[in-house]
Design an enzyme around this catalytic site. Sequence first.
Site, short mmCIF file in Angstrom:
data_model
loop_
_atom_site.label_atom_id
_atom_site.label_comp_id
_atom_site.label_asym_id
_atom_site.label_seq_id
_atom_site.Cartn_x
_atom_site.Cartn_y
_atom_site.Cartn_z
N GLY A 1 3.90 -0.25 -1.03
CA GLY A 1 3.87 -0.87 -2.35
C GLY A 1 5.21 -0.70 -3.06
O GLY A 1 5.70 -1.62 -3.72
N ILE B 1 0.85 -1.19 0.00
CA ILE B 1 0.00 0.00 0.00
C ILE B 1 0.89 1.24 0.00
O ILE B 1 1.73 1.41 0.89
CB ILE B 1 -0.94 0.00 1.23
CG1 ILE B 1 -1.97 -1.11 1.10
CG2 ILE B 1 -1.66 1.34 1.39
CD1 ILE B 1 -1.73 -2.27 1.96
N CYS B 2 0.68 2.09 -1.00
CA CYS B 2 1.40 3.37 -1.12
C CYS B 2 2.92 3.13 -1.06
O CYS B 2 3.46 2.35 -1.84
CB CYS B 2 0.90 4.34 -0.06
SG CYS B 2 1.46 6.02 -0.31
N MET B 3 3.60 3.77 -0.12
CA MET B 3 5.06 3.60 -0.01
C MET B 3 5.42 2.14 0.28
O MET B 3 6.46 1.64 -0.14
CB MET B 3 5.57 4.49 1.12
CG MET B 3 7.05 4.52 1.31
SD MET B 3 7.39 5.34 2.89
CE MET B 3 9.11 5.70 2.72
#
Lengths: 293, 393
Positions: free
Chosen positions: B154, B150-152
Amino acid sequence: MTDKSQEKTGPETFFADWMKMTTELWDPMAWMWSAFHKTTGMTPDSIKDGKRPRMQESWDTAQKTWQAFSQVMSEPETMETLLKGAGMLPEIFLKTAQTGSKTFVNFQKQWLEGTGKLQESARTYNIEEDAFKAWTQLYEQEFRKFFKIPQLGLTRFYQEKMIRSMDKFNIYQTAVTEFSRLLLLPMEQSFQVLQEKLTELADKGDLPEDSKKYYQIWIKILEGQYMILLQSSEYTQSLNKTLNAMSEFSAVKKEILQDFLNMLPVPTHKEMDDLYKEIYLLKKRIKELEKKK
Amino acid sequence: MTQPRIAIDLILSKLAEDAEKARTRAEKAPEVLLGPLETEIATTPCDIVYEEDRVKLKHYTPATKIQLNRPLLLVYALINRETMLDLQPGKSVVQNFLQEGIDLYMIDWGYPTRKDRYLTIDDHVNGYIDNAVDFILKKHNLDKINLMGICMGGTFCVIYSALHPEKVQNLVLTVTPTHFETNKGLLHIWMRDMDVDQIVDTYGNIPGDIMNLAFLLLNPARLMIDKYVGFLENMDNKNFVENFVRMEKWIFDSPDVPGETFRQFVRDCYQKNLLIQSKMEVGGQVVDLKKITMPLLNYYGKYDHLVPPEACEPLISKVGSKDTENVCLDTGHIGIYVSSKCQKEFVPRIAQWLKQRTADKKKLKIKKTSRKKSVAIKKATQTKPALKTKKNK
């Protein structure tokens, strides 16, 4: 005779009398001191190894010096010479004052020149149009140099840090103020645009009946205005300037705090950071070795 | 007689009506605000099965029969907390995965302290994530795991999958930035000229409050004004207040970011854009995206102002995998995880995608990007209006 009597009541006689009186005051004191030692058994004879107490020795020496000095000073010839010298004093004072006033005038002249430069700079920077930018430039070019005057003496390092912190604080304050001003601009603009929009709607007879609609129109305009601002290079520059100024002020503030902490029996951030780094490197090495096993 | 152009009477009567409503709300609000409120977040039962320094590995108690033999490991960002995936009962990504029969693990990065300032991306990826993966593989006697970032988090998963492709069966990315050279996202613009060295050297770790302030400034009108106007308008609604407070709890629960990790992330990603060019180095190794050969599902939000579609889309064309898919949802950065619309579609679809690729590899027909599949996805989109899918090849 009259002259002689005048001489006798002149300043030289006054000083001679004062010297005599002072000597007469300290003589009994010296006597009392000896008496005190006699009662406590600390007479010169009672001192072992032929040594007298240091305080008494110093006292005796001082008394002898004073007696010799007062004797010389009490002589009318000495007094006369001294008073002649005192007649020169106004001349000396005048010379000192002249030198001081010259320095002061020079300083004032420089200051006035500086102020002139400020006015000139203020005109160049167009203060009315962009006050914060102008003030920053003024500060950096005209005021900041005063914070860079070299510090001297034992505490020069501490003084330098204190002065640097004042300088960094000024820069930070200016940056924050400019940044805040930028953040408020969309507010001002949104109200202007809202008024124009409402005038337009009123002309068309389309003014909303629901008060919430007005808020919705305004918040949408405001959001749009912010989006324009936040994407602008002016905003990015101001943001980075503020962040840098904040970091620089924070760094020098920590340096000063560290100086104070050094005096206390507590570890400083720097010491702890060194320790953390060592632990970090050691842990990393252990993990690598464990994986290799 | 002509009508006045401005319906003053109507406006005034509406205003009076609104004032009356506001009065009623204000009278009722204390009942709600002073009464018992359920505002707990991250309540789904789990066990801490592995710990290393500040980092914990959560294993969620299955809610139903496990349908996927390979567990899924969720890796959240270092910014804010993973509790966002389990914000409220009935609207929880975690619960939805459990309902789908997924054996779920999640990394909790904890709260970095000053001693963590030297931790790099290498320590997070080749250290904590790799150790957590090894722990799960050993526990389940498996050779590969399903990974979702998820986000960073990811971005970390992309780096991990490139450096350890042998341990990743399938890779799912959500709102993950990998291409940083874009002017579409404000963060991308702001970070470009940031003096990251000075900030990291001064603060050690990047204070969570500074990060939060930066996020609020991404949209001050909505995040600092409109949001609270919305709260005032609904403060007599217990359910609304509870959910609002849950969100506030999550938003302002911001751990500091380890300094060296932040420095490398800003410098190598935001400023030099090395990752997408397969030029980024982590732990002395070049992160070669061509080594990502496992199936890749890449989700992002059309209205994401933090990680815009432009920052996510190019990845699938840079990896070595032939089984890749970009999915663009009609929502923002957080909406993917908390909006009711997305909740219904997002997790079941990921679960389905994973099941298809994990069930039987022999039967699995790896589909290259094709018109046929694109059409199929479009059809699915028509029946599910919350989703908008985009094939990027």
